[in-house]
Scaffold this active site. Structure first.
Site, mmCIF file in Angstrom:
data_model
loop_
_atom_site.group_PDB
_atom_site.id
_atom_site.type_symbol
_atom_site.label_atom_id
_atom_site.label_comp_id
_atom_site.label_asym_id
_atom_site.label_seq_id
_atom_site.Cartn_x
_atom_site.Cartn_y
_atom_site.Cartn_z
ATOM 1 C CG ASN A 1 -1.958 1.088 1.169
ATOM 2 O OD1 ASN A 1 -1.840 2.031 0.406
ATOM 3 N ND2 ASN A 1 -2.983 0.981 1.981
ATOM 4 C CG ASP A 2 1.820 2.877 3.703
ATOM 5 O OD1 ASP A 2 0.741 3.415 3.415
ATOM 6 O OD2 ASP A 2 2.052 2.353 4.802
#
Lengths: 103, 474
Positions: free
Chosen positions: B400-401
């Site tokens: 995600n990040d």
């Protein structure tokens, strides 16, 4: 203050060593690929387990019960650090090796 | 005679640590490096037990309690081996943290016992046995060892998700204040300015508290940096032990880890494009900036597994971006199967590994290597980023990040400035995710709302298994 300066003077070889080791440590790590950061951290973690030698000396010189108990715990914990550290590192590195054989 | 032999053993031990770390820095020799360091450690330990002389050159006094020492080592070896062998590869970071904490506790205990030993020695010629130098070493060993122990144990519990991040009001003020109190008490006791009853125990208690408060506010994504930092702390604590016993091998090992560990910490921070100070006080993921970050609007588009499978099958090039979600779902093996299935259909498959994918730098490489993914398929960020333009499908699995464009274009975002994988340059991005929940850093990801992005919700392992099945069908 004078006592501190005296301590440095008496132990000057140790201070030389410390300075050199700091540079050596930096030099050794500088060009390591990020792939190996985790195993390296883990390996270094095992190496500072060398603190166990101090624990062994404590237990070996202990005469009273309290020192014996504390020394015993210290040796157990130090061993955990050393053995656990090296075994975990070895397991991580096994992952890299296994795949190499296949190629 | 025996004393000389021990000195030589210590020289060999110290050299083995240097070679060990050197060899650990290259993939092909890393295993040998670890082995060499372990051998050096073993002979240093055995040599100490049998050859250490606590008397003088004339009257040799060997260590007592040898059976006790061996019993303790045996217990430690059995527990340590079992723990290290049983731990899942995904839980490696917390295991390292745990063992690091043990080393810190060991250093603190040495200081405690040694303090009692030295402080009860008689005063000779008006000079107490507790010289200032020795006192400094004992106090600092206790402080650093306890901080490292408490901090590592908390980091272990946090990574194990037994304890959540928590920020106290005025956290940084409290931390700085506590540090000042610790140094104040230590200085008073060392130089005898002021007699504080039970100063040593007071220091022990405050240092343990400081260790907890130091790690408490630091967000999960920054935990590897903290573990690496605590690792070098323990190294320094071990080096103080070296000073205490005038023992060079302890000094070598300790300082080497202290300096190498500090550099490693800085390198990790660099990989995330943040400063160490920023990590320590930035409350990453603590939500400090959350409110200011740009609100994201738009719709998300889902894709079915059948569509995803046929899309990938008729692609030329697929890049898989694995994240911690893949590791948690234990999906690395099925991911490898997907890769083989695609290659059977003449699709070129590569893996894009962000430097901090997983929980630590290199963690993802270890996990994928475990499931036999070929080394040359694992591409580092700088190598793969220019290739996204020519990629047909990017499959983001539980990451995600590291693919969040906010790092590039939203200065208010807490991850702003972190180098990311430019997956949005590919023709299509398929994101496999359990839910729309934010990533470890706790921030929204506008990639999910991108026109090119298709979401595939579900458990990574289950979805990948079904994708493989679909690939066989279409």
């Amino acid at each position: 203050m004078e006592q501190v300066l005296e301590f440095i003077s008496v132990n000057k070889e140790m201070f030389y060593l410390v300075a050199l080791m700091i540079f050596l440590g930096i030099e050794l790590i500088e060009k390591v690929p990020s792939v190996l950061h985790t195993p390296l951290m883990s390996g270094a973690n095992a190496i500072h387990g060398v603190v166990i030698i101090g624990a062994i000396i404590i237990l070996g010189e202990a005469t009273d019960t309290v020192s014996k108990i504390l020394g015993f715990i210290a040796v157990v914990l130090g061993t955990l650090n050393v053995v656990g550290g090296f075994v975990v590192t070895d397991r991580m590195l096994d992952m890299f090796k296994k795949k190499k054989k296949q190629n | 005679m025996s004393h000389y032999i021990l000195d030589i053993i210590y020289i060999i031990g110290a050299l083995s640590f240097i070679f060990g770390i050197k060899l650990l820095g290259k993939p092909e020799s890393a295993k040998r490096g670890n082995f060499i360091a372990a051998i050096g450690m073993t002979i240093s330990i055995i040599g100490t037990i049998f050859l250490f002389n606590s008397g003088s050159a004339e009257t040799i006094v060997h260590l007592q309690n040898v059976p006790l020492i061996f019993t303790a080592i045996l217990i430690g070896t059995i527990i340590g081996t079992i723990m290290a062998k049983r731990v899942q590869m995904t839980q490696m970071p917390q295991m390292v943290s745990f063992f690091n904490g043990m080393g810190g506790a060991c250093a603190a205990l040495i200081s405690l016992v040694e303090y009692h030993h030295v402080s009860t020695l008689p005063v000779v010629d008006g000079i107490p046995a507790m010289e200032t130098g020795k006192a400094i070493v004992i106090y600092l060993g206790l402080i650093i060892g306890s901080i490292s122990f408490a901090g590592s144990m908390l980091a272990y519990l946090k990574l194990d998700e037994k304890i959540k991040d928590k920020v106290l009001p005025f956290q940084q003020v409290i931390n700085v204040g506590l540090m000042a109190v610790i140094l104040g008490i230590a200085a008073c006791s060392i130089f005898g300015w002021f007699v504080i009853p039970n100063a040593l125990y007071l220091l022990l208690a405050i240092s343990l508290m400081y260790g907890v408060l130091f790690v408490m506010p630091i967000g999960g994504a920054d935990m590897p940096v903290v573990i690496s930092l605590l690792n070098s702390f323990t190294g320094v604590a071990a080096a103080f032990g070296g000073f205490l016993y005038d023992n060079k091998v302890m000094l070598f090992g300790g300082i080497l880890v202290g300096s190498a560990g500090t550099l490693l910490t800085v390198l990790m921070c660099k990989a995330m494009n943040r400063s160490l100070l920023n990590v320590l006080i930035g409350n990453f993921g603590g939500g400090a900036n959350k409110g200011e970050a740009r609100a994201i609007t738009g719709n998300i588009k889902e894709i079915t597994k059948t569509d995803a499978a046929s899309l990938m099958k008729y692609s030329k090039k697929v890049v898989i971006v694995p994240g911690y979600g893949l590791a948690v779902a234990q999906a690395q093996h099925i991911c490898h199967e997907l890769e083989q299935q695609l290659e059977a259909n003449d699709v070129e498959v590569k893996y894009a590994i962000h430097p901090v994918a997983g929980r630590m730098p290199g963690h993802m490489n270890v996990l994928l290597a475990e499931s036999n993914v070929a080394y040359e398929k694992l591409m580092e960020m700088d190598e793969i980023n220019p290739e996204f333009k020519t990629t047909d499908v990017v499959l983001v699995v539980g990451a995600n990040d590291v693919v969040n464009p906010a790092a590039k274009n939203d200065p208010a975002s807490p991850i702003y400035g972190m180098p990311i994988l430019n997956v949005e340059e590919a023709a299509t991005v398929i994101v496999m995710k359990r839910s729309m929940k934010a990533g470890y850093a706790g921030i929204e990801n506008e990639l999910f709302y991108n026109d090119k992005t298709r979401m595939l919700f579900g458990d990574a392992k289950k979805s990948l298994t079904e994708l493989v099945a679909e690939l066989k069908n279409v």
